[in-house]
Design a protein around this motif. Structure first.
Motif, PDB file in Angstrom:
ATOM      1  N   ASP A 261     -14.480 -58.926 -33.439  1.00 54.78           N
ATOM      2  CA  ASP A 261     -14.784 -57.603 -33.994  1.00 54.78           C
ATOM      3  C   ASP A 261     -14.628 -57.599 -35.508  1.00 54.78           C
ATOM      4  O   ASP A 261     -15.441 -57.015 -36.232  1.00 54.78           O
ATOM      5  CB  ASP A 261     -13.869 -56.560 -33.355  1.00 54.78           C
ATOM      6  CG  ASP A 261     -14.185 -55.152 -33.830  1.00 54.78           C
ATOM      7  OD1 ASP A 261     -15.303 -54.671 -33.572  1.00 54.78           O
ATOM      8  OD2 ASP A 261     -13.318 -54.529 -34.470  1.00 54.78           O
ATOM      9  N   ALA A 262     -13.591 -58.270 -36.010  1.00 57.93           N
ATOM     10  CA  ALA A 262     -13.361 -58.305 -37.456  1.00 57.93           C
ATOM     11  C   ALA A 262     -14.443 -59.110 -38.178  1.00 57.93           C
ATOM     12  O   ALA A 262     -14.829 -58.788 -39.306  1.00 57.93           O
ATOM     13  CB  ALA A 262     -11.988 -58.907 -37.752  1.00 57.93           C
ATOM     14  N   GLY A 267     -19.908 -62.548 -40.176  1.00 53.36           N
ATOM     15  CA  GLY A 267     -18.935 -63.620 -40.032  1.00 53.36           C
ATOM     16  C   GLY A 267     -19.096 -64.364 -38.725  1.00 53.36           C
ATOM     17  O   GLY A 267     -19.692 -63.863 -37.774  1.00 53.36           O
ATOM     18  N   ILE A 268     -18.557 -65.579 -38.677  1.00 50.28           N
ATOM     19  CA  ILE A 268     -18.611 -66.397 -37.461  1.00 50.28           C
ATOM     20  C   ILE A 268     -17.196 -66.793 -37.107  1.00 50.28           C
ATOM     21  O   ILE A 268     -16.532 -67.539 -37.843  1.00 50.28           O
ATOM     22  CB  ILE A 268     -19.478 -67.658 -37.672  1.00 50.28           C
ATOM     23  CG1 ILE A 268     -20.904 -67.274 -38.084  1.00 50.28           C
ATOM     24  CG2 ILE A 268     -19.515 -68.464 -36.387  1.00 50.28           C
ATOM     25  CD1 ILE A 268     -21.185 -67.450 -39.545  1.00 50.28           C
ATOM     26  N   ALA A 269     -16.704 -66.259 -35.979  1.00 50.03           N
ATOM     27  CA  ALA A 269     -15.335 -66.542 -35.546  1.00 50.03           C
ATOM     28  C   ALA A 269     -15.321 -67.713 -34.571  1.00 50.03           C
ATOM     29  O   ALA A 269     -16.241 -67.889 -33.775  1.00 50.03           O
ATOM     30  CB  ALA A 269     -14.731 -65.307 -34.885  1.00 50.03           C
ATOM     31  N   ALA A 270     -14.265 -68.510 -34.646  1.00 45.64           N
ATOM     32  CA  ALA A 270     -14.151 -69.686 -33.783  1.00 45.64           C
ATOM     33  C   ALA A 270     -12.690 -69.928 -33.441  1.00 45.64           C
ATOM     34  O   ALA A 270     -11.782 -69.531 -34.174  1.00 45.64           O
ATOM     35  CB  ALA A 270     -14.750 -70.914 -34.467  1.00 45.64           C
ATOM     36  N   ARG A 271     -12.484 -70.564 -32.305  1.00 45.95           N
ATOM     37  CA  ARG A 271     -11.150 -71.057 -31.960  1.00 45.95           C
ATOM     38  C   ARG A 271     -11.160 -72.555 -32.197  1.00 45.95           C
ATOM     39  O   ARG A 271     -11.906 -73.295 -31.559  1.00 45.95           O
ATOM     40  CB  ARG A 271     -10.822 -70.756 -30.492  1.00 45.95           C
ATOM     41  CG  ARG A 271      -9.409 -71.206 -30.104  1.00 45.95           C
ATOM     42  CD  ARG A 271      -9.149 -71.027 -28.621  1.00 45.95           C
ATOM     43  NE  ARG A 271      -7.827 -71.506 -28.244  1.00 45.95           N
ATOM     44  CZ  ARG A 271      -7.452 -71.780 -26.989  1.00 45.95           C
ATOM     45  NH1 ARG A 271      -8.320 -71.605 -25.985  1.00 45.95           N
ATOM     46  NH2 ARG A 271      -6.246 -72.215 -26.736  1.00 45.95           N
ATOM     47  N   ALA A 293      -9.320 -60.756 -44.370  1.00 51.06           N
ATOM     48  CA  ALA A 293      -8.093 -61.387 -43.878  1.00 51.06           C
ATOM     49  C   ALA A 293      -6.972 -60.365 -43.710  1.00 51.06           C
ATOM     50  O   ALA A 293      -6.235 -60.382 -42.715  1.00 51.06           O
ATOM     51  CB  ALA A 293      -7.657 -62.493 -44.838  1.00 51.06           C
ATOM     52  N   GLU A 294      -6.850 -59.464 -44.661  1.00 42.82           N
ATOM     53  CA  GLU A 294      -5.815 -58.438 -44.573  1.00 42.82           C
ATOM     54  C   GLU A 294      -6.095 -57.478 -43.421  1.00 42.82           C
ATOM     55  O   GLU A 294      -5.166 -57.009 -42.736  1.00 42.82           O
ATOM     56  CB  GLU A 294      -5.733 -57.681 -45.899  1.00 42.82           C
ATOM     57  CG  GLU A 294      -4.537 -56.752 -46.020  1.00 42.82           C
ATOM     58  CD  GLU A 294      -3.208 -57.479 -45.905  1.00 42.82           C
ATOM     59  OE1 GLU A 294      -2.256 -56.873 -45.365  1.00 42.82           O
ATOM     60  OE2 GLU A 294      -3.117 -58.648 -46.343  1.00 42.82           O
ATOM     61  N   THR A 295      -7.364 -57.187 -43.204  1.00 43.68           N
ATOM     62  CA  THR A 295      -7.745 -56.341 -42.061  1.00 43.68           C
ATOM     63  C   THR A 295      -7.342 -57.008 -40.752  1.00 43.68           C
ATOM     64  O   THR A 295      -6.797 -56.360 -39.847  1.00 43.68           O
ATOM     65  CB  THR A 295      -9.265 -56.077 -42.071  1.00 43.68           C
ATOM     66  OG1 THR A 295      -9.611 -55.361 -43.255  1.00 43.68           O
ATOM     67  CG2 THR A 295      -9.684 -55.272 -40.854  1.00 43.68           C
ATOM     68  N   VAL A 296      -7.616 -58.292 -40.648  1.00 48.28           N
ATOM     69  CA  VAL A 296      -7.232 -59.047 -39.450  1.00 48.28           C
ATOM     70  C   VAL A 296      -5.722 -58.998 -39.249  1.00 48.28           C
ATOM     71  O   VAL A 296      -5.221 -58.729 -38.148  1.00 48.28           O
ATOM     72  CB  VAL A 296      -7.716 -60.515 -39.556  1.00 48.28           C
ATOM     73  CG1 VAL A 296      -7.072 -61.374 -38.463  1.00 48.28           C
ATOM     74  CG2 VAL A 296      -9.233 -60.590 -39.462  1.00 48.28           C
TER      75      VAL A 296
END
Length: 358
Positions: A261-262, A267-271, A293-296
């Motif tokens: 969601d952030a 953006g592309i999120a990954a584990r 980053a601060e939002t996360v």
């Protein structure tokens, strides 16, 4: 006669094999549009089968167009069945004119669509549904032939040939459809598992590497900024030791949803493995990346993570930020720099964002 019916079966199986390749990526029932397109394809198949039909007296023809309607309805529902039926009925009139035989055939198709649509809702297996719909098709054919064909011997011959070949060809077509459907499902699952993390649904490390290399090349060519966030759960080992690995997996899954969601649409999120995650931010400067980053960090800190037994806990994350060209002119060093910023955030007390390497 039997040669023409065998040709019908061969044509149907060949078309099903081709259609199976076309639906390999996206199944037919994913949207109303794909259902209608699938129905049109089935309608074209049924129309093709009519061109290879067996010609009988009084404009009566027999073929397996109704099997195409059954397949379309079972896989795509009523919209697919109606689309297929409408196309076949129109072509029946166009090819052979409006007469008692074509009117009766049209009525039979409508009844088959409604019956198959009703059977689709049952909990029976797909093969059982197909068999029941095909039996109804044979029964309706028998009723129609009784009224349309006056010669008793010819009528019995038609009933025998159509009944046997329809059941045999129908079962073979159903088996082919089921085989293609299962093969396509396995293909789609393998395709997803090759790029997605099985637990969180985020990109896995392999997909991260591929995406990262593409974004780096793009940034070099265009000169646009590129930022990277590396995120790690604070004291995750202690959480696993205290609550157990199943609850640890629940936390990872929920965190994956927060990060997706952030990341938003850009953006592309990954584990990347274990409790380490990342977000690639193409075209974003250091200021924007630090804001994300601060939002996360805040969302994670404020979120109540659900565990088994209706328990909830709060966790924190540390985030390292690196941006090209602001924090480094060497774009190949972004990952290393983001990792160094992450370690610094942890050394400074965790639950914080750091964009300055040591």
């Amino acid at each position: 006669m039997y040669k023409d019916l065998i040709s019908n079966i061969a044509i149907m199986i060949s078309c099903l094999a081709v259609t199976g390749q076309l639906t390999r990526i996206k199944p037919m029932d994913t949207s109303i549009m794909t259902k209608i397109v699938g129905g049109i394809a089935a309608g074209l198949l049924g129309s093709l089968l009519m061109l290879f039909s067996v010609k009988i007296e009084n404009n009566v023809i027999i073929d397996f167009r109704n099997l195409a309607v059954i397949i379309a309805t079972l896989y795509g529902g009523l919209p697919s069945g109606l689309a297929a039926g409408a196309l076949i009925i129109c072509n029946r009139f166009a090819f052979f004119g409006v007469n008692p035989s074509s009117l009766t055939a049209s009525f039979v198709i409508i009844v088959i669509i409604l019956l198959t649509s009703y059977l689709k809702k049952s909990k029976a297996t797909l093969f059982t549904k197909f068999l029941l719909a095909n039996l109804c098709n044979v029964l309706l054919f028998a009723i129609a032939i009784t009224f349309l064909v006056k010669n008793a011997d010819l009528r019995m011959s038609l009933l025998l040939y159509y009944g046997v070949f329809s059941l045999v060809g129908g079962c073979l077509s159903a088996w082919v459809c089921d085989f293609i459907n299962r093969s396509n499902e396995n293909y789609r699952k393998l395709k997803v598992s090759a790029t997605k993390d099985f637990l969180t649904g985020l990109n896995n490390v392999r997909q991260f590497d591929e995406t990262w290399n593409n974004k780096v090349s793009s940034a070099i060519q265009t000169g646009e900024p590129l930022s990277l966030l590396v995120i790690d759960i604070d004291y995750f080992k202690l959480i696993n030791d205290k609550y157990g690995h199943p609850d640890g997996d629940r936390i990872l899954k929920q965190l994956g949803e927060l990060l997706a969601d952030a990341a938003g649409n850009t953006g592309i999120a990954a584990r990347n493995g274990g409790e380490e995650f990342s977000i690639i931010l193409p075209g974003m400067t250091k200021t924007g990346a630090k804001a994300v980053a601060e939002t996360v960090r805040k969302r994670v800190q404020e979120h109540a993570f659900s565990l088994s037994g209706d328990k909830e806990i709060n966790i924190t994350v540390s985030v390292g930020v690196a941006s090209y060209p602001e924090t480094t002119n060497e774009i190949g060093q972004l990952i290393k720099q983001a990792d160094e910023c992450l370690y610094r955030a942890k050394n400074l007390g965790r639950n914080r964002v750091c964009a300055e390497a040591v």
